[in-house]
Design a protein around this motif. Sequence first.
Motif: not given
Length: 529
Positions: A11, A13, A15-16, A473, A487, A489-490, A492
Amino acid sequence: MLLIKNANVITLSPTRPRAEAILIEDGRIKAVGSMAEVSLLAPKSAELLDLQGKTVLPGFTECHMHPILYAFFLLNLDLNGMRSMQELLGCMRSKAAEAAPDQWLMGLRFNEEGITEQRLPTMAELDAAAPQHPTLVLRYCGHLAIANSPALALAGISHDTPNPHGGEIERDSSGKLTGVLRETAISLVTDQIPPPDFEAFMQAGERTFAQLASYGITSVHGILQTSDAGPSGKLGYLEISALKALHDKIPQRLNLMIMATEASQIEELRASELHDPAPDSMCKVGPWKIICDGSLGGHSAVMFKPYSDAPNMTGIKLWTDDELERMIREAHFKGMQLAVHCIGDRMLHIVLEILAKAIADSPPRDHRHRIEHASVAPPELVRRAKELGLIMSVQPPFIYSERSWVHKRLGERISSLYPFHSFLEEGLTMCGGSDAPVESAEPLLGIYSAVNRLGVAPEQAISIEDAIRMYTTHAAYAAFEESVKGTIETGKLADLVVLSGDPLSTPPERLRDLSVEMTLVGGKVIFSR
């Protein structure tokens, strides 16, 4: 909805970092996570895409290319694979035999360092190969060309023709023309070349963006001319119209970098159908692009000291300092982003000083001005760029193509060439592109080159993840798009690339073995192997 399952999702990201599944709805990522988590959110009617363990990354962004010039190149001879002067001249003779009398012949992407003789063809050799056809051979960097006598005659170039501003018509020691043209002098000849057939060009344009899709490219920072000031010469006047004609056939999202001399030219384009500022836009008008100097290959990048293999040459400035300062200040004070081409160290120094004055003379803002190429950047200029908050827009494929000859150009200055590690260590944002059609637009080639360095200042190598971020990124940040791209991510955009393997666990020397399996823009497949 589309449910991508059984995937190795990188990802990018914090965070995950990893996931197994992605749910896409209306062109955006609705969910990303484990198979169990995402499957709970997917309705039974969702379309399924089982990737069987393949790797998913955010779609690649090509941060520096000339899309219309790329299409034009596809219509002409590609000389990049030539291995000898005999092969080159034989190719030109064969093309001349097929062409109608007086038809122009153009050979592009010629690299004299790649042939046995390691020299340019002479005007006399091109005359002999195509005596009845005006002929132009363009060095692969695009900053040097060799014309034959018919081409020079059509351009009105004689032994007493003065050099144009920002260019050079080369002459030998006796004052006779050699056929070699540098920088703006090339346009004197290319301006005589008629535009290509419209239908042939449209087909070449579609092939261009199809090729980009096959490389995993979902967004393009594309350079367009508005006038004859640029590598396309007078054909540059047609680039905007050509893109408008192709617009509906382009599957990637475009961030246009406009070569202009006045802010009004960019403002006019921002009022046209080419500019959609919405977050999910397929085309917007972005930075003001300025070319300041030439190339290392053509000895025309502006250097503090002469080239090691050409002690009488220090490069060619395309603008006076006053002209350059006027454009930079106009762009900055009008709130525009700049994308300024600097290859030589002296050119970079000049531009940084002009930018410093403009930034100091205005209220603080998030300008995100870009230095395009930033090829020769010694430590003091790297630090200065960081102080000014600049983005370094680099082209790693240059390392791959220049590795056999760039040492003799620069000598000990090689340690400051493409200093990617130094840029990141200093805290600069660095995005990646190719300068296609000069180089291949394949991001995987760029990633491979940035990581392996291939003997070119190996201490400037960067990690695989950092190299990937140049095209994801950091590319999103360079276009003010980090809220919707870069990234997985939810929320995007569902712009994704599927690779045959995991680049983060691939040995660096094997990165080129990876292949692009699928490319998606807004959740729709635009390429599948």
